[in-house]
Design an enzyme around this catalytic site. Structure first.
Site, PDB file in Angstrom:
ATOM      1  N   HIS A   1      -6.920  -5.820   2.240  1.00  0.00           N
ATOM      2  CA  HIS A   1      -5.816  -5.225   2.990  1.00  0.00           C
ATOM      3  C   HIS A   1      -5.281  -6.293   3.948  1.00  0.00           C
ATOM      4  CE1 HIS A   1      -6.842  -0.818   2.281  1.00  0.00           C
ATOM      5  NE2 HIS A   1      -8.012  -1.374   1.978  1.00  0.00           N
TER       6      HIS A   1
ATOM      7  N   ASP B   1       0.857  -1.191   0.000  1.00  0.00           N
ATOM      8  CA  ASP B   1       0.000   0.000   0.000  1.00  0.00           C
ATOM      9  C   ASP B   1       0.895   1.243   0.000  1.00  0.00           C
ATOM     10  OD1 ASP B   1      -3.221   0.538   0.992  1.00  0.00           O
ATOM     11  OD2 ASP B   1      -1.784   2.212   1.061  1.00  0.00           O
TER      12      ASP B   1
ATOM     13  N   ASN C   1     -12.873  -3.240   2.486  1.00  0.00           N
ATOM     14  CA  ASN C   1     -13.850  -2.155   2.488  1.00  0.00           C
ATOM     15  C   ASN C   1     -14.739  -2.271   1.260  1.00  0.00           C
ATOM     16  OD1 ASN C   1     -12.788  -0.938   4.839  1.00  0.00           O
ATOM     17  ND2 ASN C   1     -11.146   0.005   3.644  1.00  0.00           N
TER      18      ASN C   1
ATOM     19  N   HIS D   1     -10.155  -5.391  -3.236  1.00  0.00           N
ATOM     20  CA  HIS D   1      -8.804  -5.600  -2.706  1.00  0.00           C
ATOM     21  C   HIS D   1      -8.893  -5.987  -1.240  1.00  0.00           C
ATOM     22  CE1 HIS D   1      -9.871  -1.337  -2.511  1.00  0.00           C
ATOM     23  NE2 HIS D   1      -9.226  -1.289  -1.358  1.00  0.00           N
TER      24      HIS D   1
ATOM     25  N   GLN E   1     -14.665   2.597   0.793  1.00  0.00           N
ATOM     26  CA  GLN E   1     -13.905   2.018  -0.307  1.00  0.00           C
ATOM     27  C   GLN E   1     -13.552   3.140  -1.273  1.00  0.00           C
ATOM     28  OE1 GLN E   1     -15.914  -0.978  -2.712  1.00  0.00           O
ATOM     29  NE2 GLN E   1     -14.041  -1.436  -3.861  1.00  0.00           N
ATOM     30  N   SER E   2     -12.264   3.362  -1.502  1.00  0.00           N
ATOM     31  CA  SER E   2     -11.839   4.468  -2.366  1.00  0.00           C
ATOM     32  C   SER E   2     -11.398   3.996  -3.747  1.00  0.00           C
ATOM     33  CB  SER E   2     -10.714   5.264  -1.709  1.00  0.00           C
ATOM     34  OG  SER E   2      -9.587   4.451  -1.490  1.00  0.00           O
TER      35      SER E   2
HETATM   36  P1  AMP Z   1      -9.764   1.391   0.179  1.00  0.00           P
HETATM   37  O1  AMP Z   1      -9.923   2.681   0.889  1.00  0.00           O
HETATM   38  O2  AMP Z   1     -10.161   0.187   0.975  1.00  0.00           O
HETATM   39  O3  AMP Z   1     -10.406   1.417  -1.195  1.00  0.00           O
HETATM   40  O4  AMP Z   1      -8.210   1.199  -0.026  1.00  0.00           O
HETATM   41  C1  AMP Z   1      -7.507   1.702  -1.116  1.00  0.00           C
HETATM   42  C2  AMP Z   1      -6.053   1.644  -0.758  1.00  0.00           C
HETATM   43  O5  AMP Z   1      -5.296   1.803  -1.938  1.00  0.00           O
HETATM   44  C3  AMP Z   1      -5.608   2.742   0.225  1.00  0.00           C
HETATM   45  O6  AMP Z   1      -5.078   2.139   1.400  1.00  0.00           O
HETATM   46  C4  AMP Z   1      -4.547   3.503  -0.567  1.00  0.00           C
HETATM   47  O7  AMP Z   1      -3.472   3.933   0.238  1.00  0.00           O
HETATM   48  C5  AMP Z   1      -4.120   2.489  -1.599  1.00  0.00           C
HETATM   49  N1  AMP Z   1      -3.576   3.021  -2.832  1.00  0.00           N
HETATM   50  C6  AMP Z   1      -4.090   4.026  -3.577  1.00  0.00           C
HETATM   51  N2  AMP Z   1      -3.317   4.235  -4.667  1.00  0.00           N
HETATM   52  C7  AMP Z   1      -2.305   3.338  -4.598  1.00  0.00           C
HETATM   53  C8  AMP Z   1      -1.175   3.046  -5.418  1.00  0.00           C
HETATM   54  N3  AMP Z   1      -0.927   3.723  -6.550  1.00  0.00           N
HETATM   55  N4  AMP Z   1      -0.323   2.077  -5.020  1.00  0.00           N
HETATM   56  C9  AMP Z   1      -0.551   1.388  -3.886  1.00  0.00           C
HETATM   57  N5  AMP Z   1      -1.603   1.596  -3.070  1.00  0.00           N
HETATM   58  C10 AMP Z   1      -2.459   2.566  -3.416  1.00  0.00           C
END
Ligand code: AMP
Length: 117
Positions: free
Chosen positions: A102, A32, A87, A100, A94-95
């Site tokens: 974690h 991450d 998430n 995915h 979820q962003s």
């Molecule tokens: P979520 O909020 O569960 O969707 O988690 C998305 C995760 O992706 C977050 O922990 C971010 O830090 C991670 N993330 C976003 N962009 C990247 C990237 N380019 N490389 C690695 N991790 C990323």
């Protein structure tokens, strides 16, 4: 199947750089970019699914979750303990809308009871 505007599809395809932890035919695991713990690795299926409730075939979903143990072993936290989080949609923050897992660990955590936070 790949989705053109998806960040994690681009990472799987090598179009955006990442630090690989593990890869096989079905999944890709990488660090991450904004780690919340000493160990914070993400595991994604190579096929695109928006989230864990998007009808992922059982075999693929099982493989995704089995990889958490593989990653924990690689990162040296299999015995000390780790937490997996998935998430899903807005209320859960979820962003990135490519499912995915974690994998978090490397130091003691609280008991995860959201009513205490
Ligand atoms: P979520 O909020 O569960 O969707 O988690 C998305 C995760 O992706 C977050 O922990 C971010 O830090 C991670 N993330 C976003 N962009 C990247 C990237 N380019 N490389 C690695 N991790 C990323």
């Amino acid at each position: 199947m790949k989705k053109d505007d998806c960040l994690f599809c681009k990472i799987v395809a090598g179009e955006i750089p990442s630090t690989k932890v593990y890869e096989d035919d079905v999944v890709y695991a990488f660090e991450d970019v904004n780690p919340m713990m000493p160990v914070h690795t993400l595991i994604v299926p190579k096929n695109h699914y928006d989230n864990v409730a998007a009808g992922i075939p059982n075999e693929e979903l099982g493989h995704l979750f089995n990889t958490a143990g593989t990653v924990a072993d690689i990162k040296g936290i299999k015995d000390s303990g780790f937490r997996i989080i998935v998430n899903t949609n807005d209320d859960a923050c979820q962003s990135v809308h490519h499912v995915h897992v974690h994998v978090l660990g490397g130091e003691p955590m609280n008991d995860g009871d959201p009513s205490k936070s």
